[in-house]
Design a protein around this motif. Structure first.
Motif, PDB file in Angstrom:
ATOM      1  N   ALA A 156      25.417  -7.715  16.149  1.00 43.18           N
ATOM      2  CA  ALA A 156      24.973  -7.049  17.374  1.00 43.18           C
ATOM      3  C   ALA A 156      23.828  -6.085  17.120  1.00 43.18           C
ATOM      4  O   ALA A 156      23.079  -5.746  18.045  1.00 43.18           O
ATOM      5  N   GLU A 157      23.648  -5.634  15.873  1.00 40.97           N
ATOM      6  CA  GLU A 157      22.549  -4.718  15.561  1.00 40.97           C
ATOM      7  C   GLU A 157      21.199  -5.420  15.591  1.00 40.97           C
ATOM      8  O   GLU A 157      20.152  -4.757  15.600  1.00 40.97           O
ATOM      9  N   TYR A 158      21.206  -6.756  15.607  1.00 38.78           N
ATOM     10  CA  TYR A 158      19.964  -7.528  15.663  1.00 38.78           C
ATOM     11  C   TYR A 158      19.537  -7.831  17.103  1.00 38.78           C
ATOM     12  O   TYR A 158      18.554  -8.530  17.326  1.00 38.78           O
ATOM     13  N   GLY A 159      20.261  -7.322  18.084  1.00 39.77           N
ATOM     14  CA  GLY A 159      19.877  -7.540  19.472  1.00 39.77           C
ATOM     15  C   GLY A 159      18.578  -6.838  19.818  1.00 39.77           C
ATOM     16  O   GLY A 159      18.199  -5.821  19.222  1.00 39.77           O
ATOM     17  N   GLY A 160      17.876  -7.360  20.818  1.00 39.01           N
ATOM     18  CA  GLY A 160      16.585  -6.800  21.206  1.00 39.01           C
ATOM     19  C   GLY A 160      16.661  -5.371  21.692  1.00 39.01           C
ATOM     20  O   GLY A 160      15.785  -4.556  21.387  1.00 39.01           O
ATOM     21  N   ASP A 183       0.857  -1.175   0.000  1.00 39.81           N
ATOM     22  CA  ASP A 183       0.000   0.000   0.000  1.00 39.81           C
ATOM     23  C   ASP A 183       0.898   1.232   0.000  1.00 39.81           C
ATOM     24  O   ASP A 183       1.382   1.679   1.047  1.00 39.81           O
ATOM     25  N   ALA A 184       1.123   1.786  -1.186  1.00 39.67           N
ATOM     26  CA  ALA A 184       2.063   2.908  -1.314  1.00 39.67           C
ATOM     27  C   ALA A 184       1.610   4.120  -0.519  1.00 39.67           C
ATOM     28  O   ALA A 184       2.440   4.912  -0.048  1.00 39.67           O
ATOM     29  N   THR A 185       0.305   4.287  -0.337  1.00 40.41           N
ATOM     30  CA  THR A 185      -0.185   5.462   0.387  1.00 40.41           C
ATOM     31  C   THR A 185       0.161   5.392   1.869  1.00 40.41           C
ATOM     32  O   THR A 185       0.196   6.418   2.553  1.00 40.41           O
ATOM     33  N   ALA A 186       0.412   4.186   2.374  1.00 47.13           N
ATOM     34  CA  ALA A 186       0.735   4.019   3.797  1.00 47.13           C
ATOM     35  C   ALA A 186       2.221   3.786   4.034  1.00 47.13           C
ATOM     36  O   ALA A 186       2.655   3.655   5.175  1.00 47.13           O
ATOM     37  N   SER A 187       2.995   3.716   2.959  1.00 43.09           N
ATOM     38  CA  SER A 187       4.411   3.349   3.059  1.00 43.09           C
ATOM     39  C   SER A 187       5.266   4.524   3.529  1.00 43.09           C
ATOM     40  O   SER A 187       5.163   5.628   3.007  1.00 43.09           O
ATOM     41  N   ARG A 188       6.122   4.269   4.527  1.00 39.47           N
ATOM     42  CA  ARG A 188       7.008   5.294   5.067  1.00 39.47           C
ATOM     43  C   ARG A 188       8.413   4.694   5.262  1.00 39.47           C
ATOM     44  O   ARG A 188       8.567   3.482   5.349  1.00 39.47           O
ATOM     45  N   PHE A 189       9.414   5.578   5.380  1.00 40.18           N
ATOM     46  CA  PHE A 189      10.779   5.132   5.672  1.00 40.18           C
ATOM     47  C   PHE A 189      11.373   5.986   6.786  1.00 40.18           C
ATOM     48  O   PHE A 189      11.145   7.196   6.847  1.00 40.18           O
ATOM     49  N   TYR A 190      12.126   5.330   7.655  1.00 39.81           N
ATOM     50  CA  TYR A 190      12.824   6.005   8.748  1.00 39.81           C
ATOM     51  C   TYR A 190      14.279   5.549   8.739  1.00 39.81           C
ATOM     52  O   TYR A 190      14.568   4.348   8.705  1.00 39.81           O
ATOM     53  N   THR A 191      15.194   6.490   8.765  1.00 40.61           N
ATOM     54  CA  THR A 191      16.617   6.174   8.821  1.00 40.61           C
ATOM     55  C   THR A 191      17.153   6.547  10.201  1.00 40.61           C
ATOM     56  O   THR A 191      16.980   7.678  10.670  1.00 40.61           O
ATOM     57  N   THR A 192      17.797   5.602  10.841  1.00 42.64           N
ATOM     58  CA  THR A 192      18.309   5.826  12.191  1.00 42.64           C
ATOM     59  C   THR A 192      19.503   6.776  12.164  1.00 42.64           C
ATOM     60  O   THR A 192      20.162   6.934  11.132  1.00 42.64           O
ATOM     61  N   PRO A 193      19.815   7.409  13.281  1.00 44.95           N
ATOM     62  CA  PRO A 193      21.084   8.141  13.359  1.00 44.95           C
ATOM     63  C   PRO A 193      22.256   7.174  13.369  1.00 44.95           C
ATOM     64  O   PRO A 193      22.066   5.957  13.506  1.00 44.95           O
ATOM     65  N   MET A 194      23.461   7.686  13.199  1.00 45.33           N
ATOM     66  CA  MET A 194      24.656   6.855  13.293  1.00 45.33           C
ATOM     67  C   MET A 194      24.816   6.400  14.746  1.00 45.33           C
ATOM     68  O   MET A 194      24.896   7.220  15.663  1.00 45.33           O
ATOM     69  N   THR A 195      24.821   5.086  14.951  1.00 49.28           N
ATOM     70  CA  THR A 195      24.920   4.555  16.314  1.00 49.28           C
ATOM     71  C   THR A 195      25.793   3.307  16.337  1.00 49.28           C
ATOM     72  O   THR A 195      26.083   2.703  15.295  1.00 49.28           O
ATOM     73  N   THR A 196      26.173   2.911  17.544  1.00 49.20           N
ATOM     74  CA  THR A 196      26.801   1.608  17.766  1.00 49.20           C
ATOM     75  C   THR A 196      25.851   0.789  18.622  1.00 49.20           C
ATOM     76  O   THR A 196      25.150   1.341  19.478  1.00 49.20           O
ATOM     77  N   PRO A 197      25.768  -0.524  18.428  1.00 49.76           N
ATOM     78  CA  PRO A 197      24.850  -1.346  19.232  1.00 49.76           C
ATOM     79  C   PRO A 197      25.304  -1.401  20.687  1.00 49.76           C
ATOM     80  O   PRO A 197      26.499  -1.314  20.971  1.00 49.76           O
ATOM     81  N   PRO A 198      24.364  -1.519  21.623  1.00 47.47           N
ATOM     82  CA  PRO A 198      24.700  -1.505  23.054  1.00 47.47           C
ATOM     83  C   PRO A 198      25.740  -2.541  23.457  1.00 47.47           C
ATOM     84  O   PRO A 198      26.569  -2.278  24.334  1.00 47.47           O
ATOM     85  N   SER A 199      25.715  -3.723  22.824  1.00 51.02           N
ATOM     86  CA  SER A 199      26.674  -4.763  23.200  1.00 51.02           C
ATOM     87  C   SER A 199      28.025  -4.597  22.507  1.00 51.02           C
ATOM     88  O   SER A 199      28.965  -5.332  22.804  1.00 51.02           O
ATOM     89  N   ARG A 200      28.121  -3.629  21.566  1.00 50.40           N
ATOM     90  CA  ARG A 200      29.373  -3.384  20.860  1.00 50.40           C
ATOM     91  C   ARG A 200      29.647  -1.890  20.751  1.00 50.40           C
ATOM     92  O   ARG A 200      29.656  -1.317  19.661  1.00 50.40           O
ATOM     93  N   PRO A 201      29.866  -1.224  21.879  1.00 47.89           N
ATOM     94  CA  PRO A 201      30.089   0.229  21.826  1.00 47.89           C
ATOM     95  C   PRO A 201      31.351   0.617  21.070  1.00 47.89           C
ATOM     96  O   PRO A 201      31.498   1.773  20.665  1.00 47.89           O
ATOM     97  N   ASP A 202      32.253  -0.343  20.862  1.00 51.75           N
ATOM     98  CA  ASP A 202      33.492  -0.067  20.130  1.00 51.75           C
ATOM     99  C   ASP A 202      33.359  -0.299  18.630  1.00 51.75           C
ATOM    100  O   ASP A 202      34.317  -0.091  17.876  1.00 51.75           O
ATOM    101  N   ALA A 203      32.185  -0.701  18.175  1.00 51.40           N
ATOM    102  CA  ALA A 203      31.984  -0.987  16.755  1.00 51.40           C
ATOM    103  C   ALA A 203      31.951   0.305  15.944  1.00 51.40           C
ATOM    104  O   ALA A 203      31.753   1.401  16.485  1.00 51.40           O
ATOM    105  N   THR A 204      32.126   0.166  14.654  1.00 49.22           N
ATOM    106  CA  THR A 204      32.006   1.317  13.763  1.00 49.22           C
ATOM    107  C   THR A 204      30.556   1.779  13.727  1.00 49.22           C
ATOM    108  O   THR A 204      29.655   0.961  13.507  1.00 49.22           O
TER     109      THR A 204
END
Length: 395
Positions: free
Chosen positions: A104-108, A3-24
């Protein structure tokens, strides 16, 4: 089918996952559907609908219309790895030389952070009768009711733990709340104690990605069966009836003696031919690595959960569990253990359905959900227990 009329996109800010704070630092793009009630119907509350495996936003198609007519706004994302949402690479075979796995980005908790941002992007609860009391001038901090299924249910319960201030209630289909464990439990330890999770051992191994992609049509056809992988009433022989057990599913999709069995002998398809083809196109175009990565995050999730201030849900949070009686992967008996951790849970067992209850019996799901909202969620909001209960827990 989008349903194109309901379709939206959201782009996250640049982040590191909580379990990998040293990641790119990385970004993810989420696709979501945003359905509002028809003109003339007041918007009562905003719902966040979270799908499971192997599914995407389209999996809620049979409940969209009745929920909209009941006055609900629906925000339905393709979760990470699915549909039109980003699918970060996780395996050695898919990551470019010199780059690292993004598992790590797939963590809950990592995905909960993304969903929190997505709700702000959608201005959740803006215009709703309930959930808008905490909105900022730029549409942030709106509160939602979560309706979720399968892995989406697991995520829905965790989202309510990480962001209790954003949730008015959680209704989970099939998968109950699972309290975080103090010790890490490997998939082998889990399967030893819960044999009906045997299929998860296969999914947790990287080799399953290629195998499932090579047999994608048959795999999807088997998953979306009545009875099927998640249903208990098969009258076929033991090898077929018990394919949720360790090693059985892989045999069924790869070994000639099983792959030659016509699908009609295994059960009735939930999807018609056009829908099955649509699912196959979606998963073939994106591959199965992203969806299967959810099964490979046990250690990631254990590490993230250690930061939870509470191992259970707020006592003031209404909780509903709808358990299909023919779901053998997550039988109703497993759901009853949830009462030990979340005593306010209302449990409803549904006869005549396997794992895909929102598509097998959509009317039943909608009816029970609406009654629960009217019985438990909205009265809780009217007396101020929702937000106030969370605030009291923080003081």
């Amino acid at each position: 089918m989008l349903d194109a009329t309901a379709s939206r996109f959201y782009t996250t800010p640049m982040t590191t996952p909580p379990s990998r704070p040293d990641a790119t630092p990385t970004q993810r793009r989420y696709h979501y559907l945003d359905h509002r009630p028809p003109a003339g119907i007041p918007e009562r509350a905003t719902l966040l609908l979270l799908h499971g495996f192997p599914d995407f936003s389209y999996g809620w198609r049979n409940v969209v219309a009745p929920l909209k007519l009941a006055g609900f706004r629906l925000i339905i994302p393709d979760l990470l790895g699915y549909g039109l949402t980003s699918s970060p690479p996780t395996s050695a075979a898919s990551t470019a030389p010199g780059t690292e796995s993004r598992l790590a980005e797939y963590g809950g908790r990592a995905i909960s952070i993304d969903l929190n941002g997505l709700l702000d992007h959608a201005r959740a609860a803006q215009g709703s009768e309930y959930g808008a009391e905490s909105l900022t001038s730029d549409g942030r901090n709106g509160r939602v009711i979560v309706l979720c299924h399968d892995w989406g249910s697991w995520l829905g319960w965790r989202f309510a733990q990480w962001y209790p201030e954003r949730v008015m209630g959680v209704a989970g289909l099939c998968v109950p709340f699972q309290a975080p464990t103090s010790k890490y439990l490997s998939i082998d330890m889990v399967v030893k104690n819960v044999p009906n999770f045997g299929y998860q051992k296969f999914f947790s191994e990287e080799r399953s990605t290629k195998i499932i992609e090579q047999h994608l049509e048959r795999f999807l056809a088997i998953i979306y069966m009545i009875p099927g992988l998640f249903s208990a009433d098969s009258e076929n022989d033991e090898e077929i009836r018990d394919w949720h057990l360790l090693g059985k599913l892989e045999k069924l999709i790869t070994m000639p003696e099983f792959s030659d069995i016509p699908l009609k002998y295994l059960g009735r398809m939930i999807l018609d031919g056009e829908q099955l083809a649509h699912y196959e196109r979606i998963f073939r175009s994106r591959g199965m690595e992203g969806p299967l990565s959810w099964y490979r995050t046990r250690e990631v999730n254990w590490q993230e959960d250690r930061a939870l201030t509470s191992k259970t849900l707020p006592e003031s949070l209404p909780a509903l569990l709808i358990s299909p009686k023919d779901d053998v992967a997550v039988p109703p008996a497993m759901g009853k253990t949830m009462l030990k951790h979340v005593p306010q849970t209302e449990i409803i067992e549904v006869a005549g359905s396997g794992h895909w209850v929102q598509n097998e019996l959509p009317g039943v799901v909608v009816q029970h959900f609406k009654e629960w909202v009217e019985r438990s969620v909205l009265p809780n909001e009217k007396k101020g227990s929702g937000m106030l209960g969370w605030l009291r827990s923080k003081l």
